[in-house]
Design an enzyme around this catalytic site. Sequence first.
Site, mmCIF file in Angstrom:
data_model
loop_
_atom_site.group_PDB
_atom_site.id
_atom_site.type_symbol
_atom_site.label_atom_id
_atom_site.label_comp_id
_atom_site.label_asym_id
_atom_site.label_seq_id
_atom_site.Cartn_x
_atom_site.Cartn_y
_atom_site.Cartn_z
ATOM 1 N N LYS A 178 6.057 2.473 10.600
ATOM 2 C CA LYS A 178 4.997 3.377 10.285
ATOM 3 C C LYS A 178 3.858 3.523 11.664
ATOM 4 O O LYS A 178 3.455 2.210 11.903
ATOM 5 C CB LYS A 178 4.175 3.130 9.175
ATOM 6 C CG LYS A 178 2.817 4.081 8.699
ATOM 7 C CD LYS A 178 1.931 3.562 7.624
ATOM 8 C CE LYS A 178 0.894 4.206 7.849
ATOM 9 N NZ LYS A 178 -0.379 3.828 6.970
ATOM 10 N N GLY A 239 -9.014 3.970 2.959
ATOM 11 C CA GLY A 239 -9.910 3.263 1.971
ATOM 12 C C GLY A 239 -11.067 3.805 1.490
ATOM 13 O O GLY A 239 -11.658 2.996 0.702
ATOM 14 N N ALA A 265 -3.314 7.317 2.320
ATOM 15 C CA ALA A 265 -4.755 7.285 2.670
ATOM 16 C C ALA A 265 -5.686 8.241 1.895
ATOM 17 O O ALA A 265 -5.516 9.398 1.940
ATOM 18 C CB ALA A 265 -5.357 7.105 4.152
ATOM 19 N N GLY A 266 -6.708 7.549 1.248
ATOM 20 C CA GLY A 266 -7.504 8.385 0.567
ATOM 21 C C GLY A 266 -7.489 8.429 -1.034
ATOM 22 O O GLY A 266 -8.459 8.708 -1.796
ATOM 23 N N ASN A 287 -2.723 1.352 -0.719
ATOM 24 C CA ASN A 287 -3.170 0.110 -0.361
ATOM 25 C C ASN A 287 -4.218 -0.280 -1.182
ATOM 26 O O ASN A 287 -4.633 -0.865 -2.555
ATOM 27 C CB ASN A 287 -3.104 -0.529 0.788
ATOM 28 C CG ASN A 287 -3.438 -1.788 0.890
ATOM 29 O OD1 ASN A 287 -3.485 -2.628 2.030
ATOM 30 N ND2 ASN A 287 -3.428 -2.879 -0.154
ATOM 31 N N THR A 288 -5.680 0.029 -0.711
ATOM 32 C CA THR A 288 -6.928 -0.294 -1.352
ATOM 33 C C THR A 288 -7.043 0.404 -2.982
ATOM 34 O O THR A 288 -7.521 -0.571 -3.641
ATOM 35 C CB THR A 288 -7.987 0.575 -0.469
ATOM 36 O OG1 THR A 288 -7.962 0.233 0.877
ATOM 37 C CG2 THR A 288 -9.340 0.138 -1.024
#
Length: 335
Positions: A178, A239, A265-266, A287-288
């Site tokens: 990635k 995040g 993301a987001g 992830n977050t």
Amino acid sequence: MTNPDGTIQVRINGEHRRIIAGITIAQLAQELGLEPTKVAVERNLEVVPRSTLDQVLVEDGDDLEIVHFVGGGDHAAAVDDDSWTVAGRTFRSRLIVGTGKYKDFAQNAAAVEASGAEIVTVAVRRVNIADPKAPMLTDYIDPKKITYLPNTAGCFTGEDAIRTLRLAREAGGWDLVKLEVLGEAKTLYPDMVETLRATEILAKEGFLPMVYCVDDPIAAKRLENAGAVAIMPLGAPIGSGLGIQNKVTIRLIVEGTNLPVLVDAGVGTASEATVAMELGCAGVLMNTAIAEAKNPVMMATAMKLAVESGRLAYRAGRMGRRMYADPSSPLAGLI
């Protein structure tokens, strides 16, 4: 009044019929091909308790209404295999999860298992020389069972990203990677000039880069031409948990490329993962949203189900949007 032929005349759901005299409502229902336990009967404007249908005789001149539930729905069709492929590698799960921000490796491993993910992103960092026997991610998440996707998180130049991935390939033999090249620290938005340049170099060196990028269909097409194997547009800043901010451009990217598109993301909660899948994305990376949930393992399960549900809804094809109401129940047969 019984006719000479042993029949009586009744009205059933508005239609006149002759039936054999002396039968019960339950027997009549069976003759009509109905299951008495699955219908409700009104006789001369009074509801007949279902428990008495096999006792109440139908009489000449009775006016009967026999109703049941209609759908709404149909039996669920069997769902066929719905795997996806990137760079010739096939995966069943469409959820990719990160390995940062967890309280420890054990929690991380439990979340990965709950998510059903087959790919995890891993950062490339220096070995802790002061404590070479310290626990490592590979002690908890087996790279022989889960595909590791080395990423270039924290890289702000193409050179740093390329150097990081060269080390990753040397360390684990990974070529599916990635790539992300960040523009500045506040938004962590990708620097697309550097990202494109790094994509071209990595592709020429035999890497298979899945590329984090802005939600821009033109940039996505350029990445495809540069040698990317997957397009990974942000839904919102890394995040942030803001959810997908521009569904239109994500959909345009999906329609405009031949590569898998994964929102990266987001995403902050399950409904936002579902939205990504309903737009036609091949998958979602997060992830977050999992790691910072109050219960990461429970959230991982929720994300798994959300991605599966969104994908199924996309494949089913949503209903058309209408300006005005349209009744779900049929008007035919209305009492």
